[in-house]
Design an enzyme around this catalytic site. Sequence first.
Site, PDB file in Angstrom:
ATOM      1  CE  LYS A   1       4.394  -7.965   0.514  1.00  0.00           C
ATOM      2  NZ  LYS A   1       4.929  -6.583   0.539  1.00  0.00           N
TER       3      LYS A   1
ATOM      4  CG  ASP B   1       0.573  -3.495   1.862  1.00  0.00           C
ATOM      5  OD1 ASP B   1       0.127  -3.199   2.990  1.00  0.00           O
ATOM      6  OD2 ASP B   1       1.745  -3.242   1.498  1.00  0.00           O
TER       7      ASP B   1
ATOM      8  CE  LYS C   1       1.052  -0.012   0.683  1.00  0.00           C
ATOM      9  NZ  LYS C   1       2.445   0.455   0.626  1.00  0.00           N
TER      10      LYS C   1
ATOM     11  CG  ASP D   1       2.078  -6.242  -1.446  1.00  0.00           C
ATOM     12  OD1 ASP D   1       3.177  -6.248  -2.034  1.00  0.00           O
ATOM     13  OD2 ASP D   1       1.935  -5.895  -0.259  1.00  0.00           O
TER      14      ASP D   1
ATOM     15  CG  ASP E   1       2.838   0.278   4.058  1.00  0.00           C
ATOM     16  OD1 ASP E   1       2.387  -0.799   3.594  1.00  0.00           O
ATOM     17  OD2 ASP E   1       2.997   1.307   3.374  1.00  0.00           O
TER      18      ASP E   1
ATOM     19  CD  GLU F   1       2.832  -5.430   3.907  1.00  0.00           C
ATOM     20  OE1 GLU F   1       3.213  -4.288   4.212  1.00  0.00           O
ATOM     21  OE2 GLU F   1       2.867  -5.861   2.730  1.00  0.00           O
TER      22      GLU F   1
ATOM     23  NE  ARG G   1      10.305  -4.732   5.724  1.00  0.00           N
ATOM     24  CZ  ARG G   1      10.927  -3.594   5.465  1.00  0.00           C
ATOM     25  NH1 ARG G   1      11.898  -3.161   6.256  1.00  0.00           N
ATOM     26  NH2 ARG G   1      10.609  -2.869   4.414  1.00  0.00           N
TER      27      ARG G   1
END
Length: 478
Positions: free
Chosen positions: A244, A249, A256, A267, A326, A328, A330
């Site tokens: 990933k 993020d 967030k 991230d 959020d 995101e 996946r």
Amino acid sequence: MSFECIKKYEDNYDKYVLIATSDKIVLPDYLSKENKKLAETIIKKNKFTAKSSEKISMTLVNNKKIIDFIIIGLGEKKKLDAKNIRQYLFDGLKNITGNVFLSFANKDLDDIDVIAEVVEHINYKFDKYLSKKKEEFLKVSYLTDKKVPKLIEGYELAKISNIVKDLVNEQAEVLTPKELADRTVKLGKEFGFDVEILDEKKAQKLGMNAYLSVARAAHHRPYVIVMRYKGDAKSKYTYGLVGKGLTYDTGGLSLKPTDSMLTMRCDMGGAATMIGTMCAVAKMKLKKNVTCVVAACENSIGPNAYRPGDVLTAMNGKTIEVTNTDAEGRLTLADALTYIVRKEKVNEVIDAATLTGAIMIALGEDVTGVFTNDDKMAKKIIDASENWNEYFWQMPMFDIYKKNLKSPYADMQNTGVRWGGSTNAAKFLEEFVDETKWVHLDIAGTAWASGANPYYTQKGATGQVFRTVYSYLKDNKN
Ligand code: BES
Ligand code: MN
Ligand code: ZN
């Protein structure tokens, strides 16, 4: 160079360190007879018995020179294993700086790999943005009569671990998707693997719409990084790795709160993990074929942002209702997985991702969550983690969780219910690997240490997990 092996004693070091177990402290022969006696008296007087992580220092006059002589304890020999010996060495050495002459009292415990690794970890710091940097540094010359291999695996992996940490610790304004791609190209040249960069247009042609939707609002544009290492031209088997690669993020429109956002430069921890694995595989010249894909981007906000309620068509044709922007990771992984199984035609795939806060609720900060469609493959990876100070734990993948991803508008939704959040995410990913054997590692807890962590000197990036993936690849048959 923070570590080198030497064959004989020399008397020009700042400090002399002896590693001993509590069974019997055998003093080294470089001490004169008088000094051995003196040291024994000091040891007795201080009731030093070389218990684990126990330490004693004394100043001696040896060969007419004043020397600092330090003994680091490991405790009982029979209680030592690969994991705790690392920890005790780390504890004993971490506050020592300067040129150190190091030897083992127990010749049979002499492990070049472990000591080299520990020294390299101790010296790591991310001090790029400090105007006053600490200058002290630990340099170890290690006395061993063993044959020293050209490449000391533990040392090479520790150096790579520090590269992984640097990638993760770097702020998102500097480490953009483009910068991650550029640094990977450089690492490919240095370590010996090929790197191909696909820009947004190419990703569009491939139909990677789930990934590109996440990337849409960010000023820093997305890049897909494809790495290939061919160590075995005769074999048709190719291992696949996916990381990933969210360089930041924000949560997107499902923004967030600041406290959760603060560390979200981590991230791309999965990407760093897999790039590190590629460096290790190439450095140690494994006879394997390995392909790695990172779909790098930033999850930002703006007039062009994807929205909760949008329906996306992923590269494999499946439709996804976005119920939370959020979730995101996946979405980017969905297309990266489809790309690696369909275009690169890998025979199996491992992904690493800082995917869910829920895995930290379930397992804490020191244990990686393992999810799979192939228990045998997962077991091998968990077994590989036992070589290192790393902890992996397998999580459930019952199909019952699939109902949590149902959507009235699309084939699935990207979020699911709150409960069982990490498995909901893994069940989502499973939809994008076709029939390929696959293991997903949720490293949201383990990529980053929020506070005191016994094996790492700084909080922040931990640089772990890639070692386990490397070990798995190394020990596996294909
Ligand atoms: N990057 C986060 C997960 C994360 C959390 C990593 C904490 C490291 C530390 C991920 O993209 C995320 O935001 N996940 C959401 C999913 C939810 C919206 C279903 C989460 O865990 O809250
Ligand atoms: Mn997120
Ligand atoms: Zn994320």
